[in-house]
Design an enzyme around this catalytic site. Sequence first.
Site, PDB file in Angstrom:
ATOM      1  N   TYR A 115       0.862  -1.626  -0.247  1.00 32.84           N
ATOM      2  CA  TYR A 115      -0.366  -0.164   0.409  1.00 32.84           C
ATOM      3  C   TYR A 115       0.621   1.091   0.227  1.00 32.84           C
ATOM      4  O   TYR A 115       2.340   1.079   0.650  1.00 32.84           O
ATOM      5  CB  TYR A 115      -0.715   0.067   1.426  1.00 32.84           C
ATOM      6  CG  TYR A 115      -1.604  -1.132   1.348  1.00 32.84           C
ATOM      7  CD1 TYR A 115      -2.456  -1.492   1.273  1.00 32.84           C
ATOM      8  CD2 TYR A 115      -1.177  -2.050   2.695  1.00 32.84           C
ATOM      9  CE1 TYR A 115      -3.323  -2.439   0.681  1.00 32.84           C
ATOM     10  CE2 TYR A 115      -2.044  -3.438   2.477  1.00 32.84           C
ATOM     11  CZ  TYR A 115      -2.842  -3.659   2.434  1.00 32.84           C
ATOM     12  OH  TYR A 115      -3.864  -4.420   2.271  1.00 32.84           O
ATOM     13  N   CYS A 134       1.040 -20.335  11.198  1.00 34.27           N
ATOM     14  CA  CYS A 134       1.927 -19.327  10.568  1.00 34.27           C
ATOM     15  C   CYS A 134       1.736 -19.421   9.150  1.00 34.27           C
ATOM     16  O   CYS A 134       2.256 -20.495   8.324  1.00 34.27           O
ATOM     17  CB  CYS A 134       3.113 -19.818  10.866  1.00 34.27           C
ATOM     18  SG  CYS A 134       3.886 -17.996  10.635  1.00 34.27           S
TER      19      CYS A 134
HETATM   20  C1  LIG Z   1      -1.761  -6.295   6.732  1.00 36.20           C
HETATM   21  C2  LIG Z   1      -0.650  -5.901   5.743  1.00 36.20           C
HETATM   22  C3  LIG Z   1      -0.309  -4.062   6.146  1.00 36.20           C
HETATM   23  C4  LIG Z   1      -0.906  -3.697   7.787  1.00 36.20           C
HETATM   24  O1  LIG Z   1      -1.962  -3.257   6.679  1.00 36.20           O
HETATM   25  P1  LIG Z   1      -3.980  -2.739   8.208  1.00 36.20           P
HETATM   26  O2  LIG Z   1      -4.685  -3.094   7.050  1.00 36.20           O
HETATM   27  O3  LIG Z   1      -3.332  -1.451   7.552  1.00 36.20           O
HETATM   28  O4  LIG Z   1      -3.535  -3.211   9.282  1.00 36.20           O
HETATM   29  C5  LIG Z   1       0.274  -3.370   5.362  1.00 36.20           C
HETATM   30  N1  LIG Z   1       1.292  -4.315   4.948  1.00 36.20           N
HETATM   31  C6  LIG Z   1       1.220  -5.332   4.069  1.00 36.20           C
HETATM   32  C7  LIG Z   1       2.231  -5.938   2.902  1.00 36.20           C
HETATM   33  C8  LIG Z   1       0.229  -6.356   4.707  1.00 36.20           C
HETATM   34  O5  LIG Z   1       0.002  -7.769   4.677  1.00 36.20           O
HETATM   35  S1  SF4 Z   2       4.226 -15.310  16.665  1.00 36.10           S
HETATM   36 FE1  SF4 Z   2       5.370 -16.673  14.856  1.00 36.10          FE
HETATM   37  S2  SF4 Z   2       5.021 -18.575  14.005  1.00 36.10           S
HETATM   38 FE2  SF4 Z   2       3.767 -17.434  15.093  1.00 36.10          FE
HETATM   39  S3  SF4 Z   2       2.206 -16.501  13.859  1.00 36.10           S
HETATM   40 FE3  SF4 Z   2       3.321 -14.778  14.188  1.00 36.10          FE
HETATM   41  S4  SF4 Z   2       5.098 -15.548  12.587  1.00 36.10           S
HETATM   42 FE4  SF4 Z   2       4.439 -17.050  12.542  1.00 36.10          FE
END
Ligand SMILES: *Cc1c(COP(=O)(O)O)cnc(C)c1O
Ligand code: SF4
Length: 380
Positions: A115, A134
């Site tokens: 964004y 994850c």
């Molecule tokens: C989720 C995310 C954000 C933050 O998004 P918000 O909707 O503002 O919380 C920013 N950059 C990336 C690439 C994301 O995946």
């Molecule tokens: S805490 Fe670490 S392992 Fe758990 S979801 Fe977030 S990045 Fe993945």
Amino acid sequence: MASYVRRPALFANASEADWSDWHWQQQNRIRTLEELSQIIVLSAGEREAFTQSSERFRVAITPHYAALMQADNARCPLRLQAVPQPGELVTYPFEMRDPLAEESHMPVAGITHRYPDRVLFYVSHNCPMYCRHCTRKRKVSDPTTAAARAQLEAGLAYIRNTPTVRDVLISGGDPLTLSDERLGYLLRELRAIEHVEVLRVGTRNPVTLPQRVTPELCAVLHQARPVYLHTHFNHPNELSPESITALAMLLDAGCVLGNQMVLLRGVNDDAELVLRLNRALLSHGCRPYYMLQCDMAEGITHFRTPLNTGLAIMDHLRGRIGGMGVPDFVVDLPGGGGKIELVPEYVSDRRPGEHGEIVTFRNWAGECFEFVDVDASNTD
Ligand SMILES: *Cc1c(COP(=O)(O)O)cnc(C)c1O
Ligand code: SF4
């Protein structure tokens, strides 16, 4: 602070001082099948999944989190997040290594800029616990991909040189894996950039290693205040007394707390449970921010719920808890499309009327109400 129904016998010899020391928690993480089998009763399927998955995505569970798991409940919602299940070994053709195309939206290593106004800044690939759901399995827990100092500097330089970036989300892995000094350095450098207005930290430490929230860490966060701290509670049982203390300390440090829950089958795909979680979070000063649909990452399809499950939960929340307790239900689109929000359908009918369209809405209780949507050209 004795807060567990039963501390696992494996840790019977740990002193209170050890237990509440995050270094001790970190050093005594459960990593082997042998240790795990002393904590919970493992099924044959779990043993198999543990052995096979450990090469793909390491297992690590903090003693704190392990102590919250129910030893003999195979469906324990915390265990499902921490212990590999057979479903993790099943792969589907639609699954992706990098479902959100985070690697291909990187202007420099360690920054995803999707964004215009905000970036994700990955500062660590380690976490106290490796959550089985994850979405960044491809790199999280792999020490060979950890951000080196040079990479952090390159990330800072990119943000300095990109004036459209107003909002920096420090992410990982888990940024609280960094030392207080390193995190403090990053926050100071970011605060010094004039166009950076918002600092965020995404961390699951308040859930998996709440002992990490020390007065020293709080001092670092306080210096950079306000820091928007997004955490990741998925179930009310995760709100241990230690976690509640951590949240209170973070609030005192000037953090604005938000929660990003991931909707997970068998863990929290239940409207009353989400209501309970959100009430508890709000009472501790943490606003439910997002309820995230589980991504299409590899080996997590067994966690994914139908979109309708999330919509039904949203429908249940509205009206039963104040607006502050209602998160956005979000799908992060595969391929890097970004996040979109799904909302239950509240319009039940539309028909033309004398002064504009008559729209029938249904409210949270299922009652219907008519609303005249005046036509812009007819208003004067
Ligand atoms: C989720 C995310 C954000 C933050 O998004 P918000 O909707 O503002 O919380 C920013 N950059 C990336 C690439 C994301 O995946
Ligand atoms: S805490 Fe670490 S392992 Fe758990 S979801 Fe977030 S990045 Fe993945």
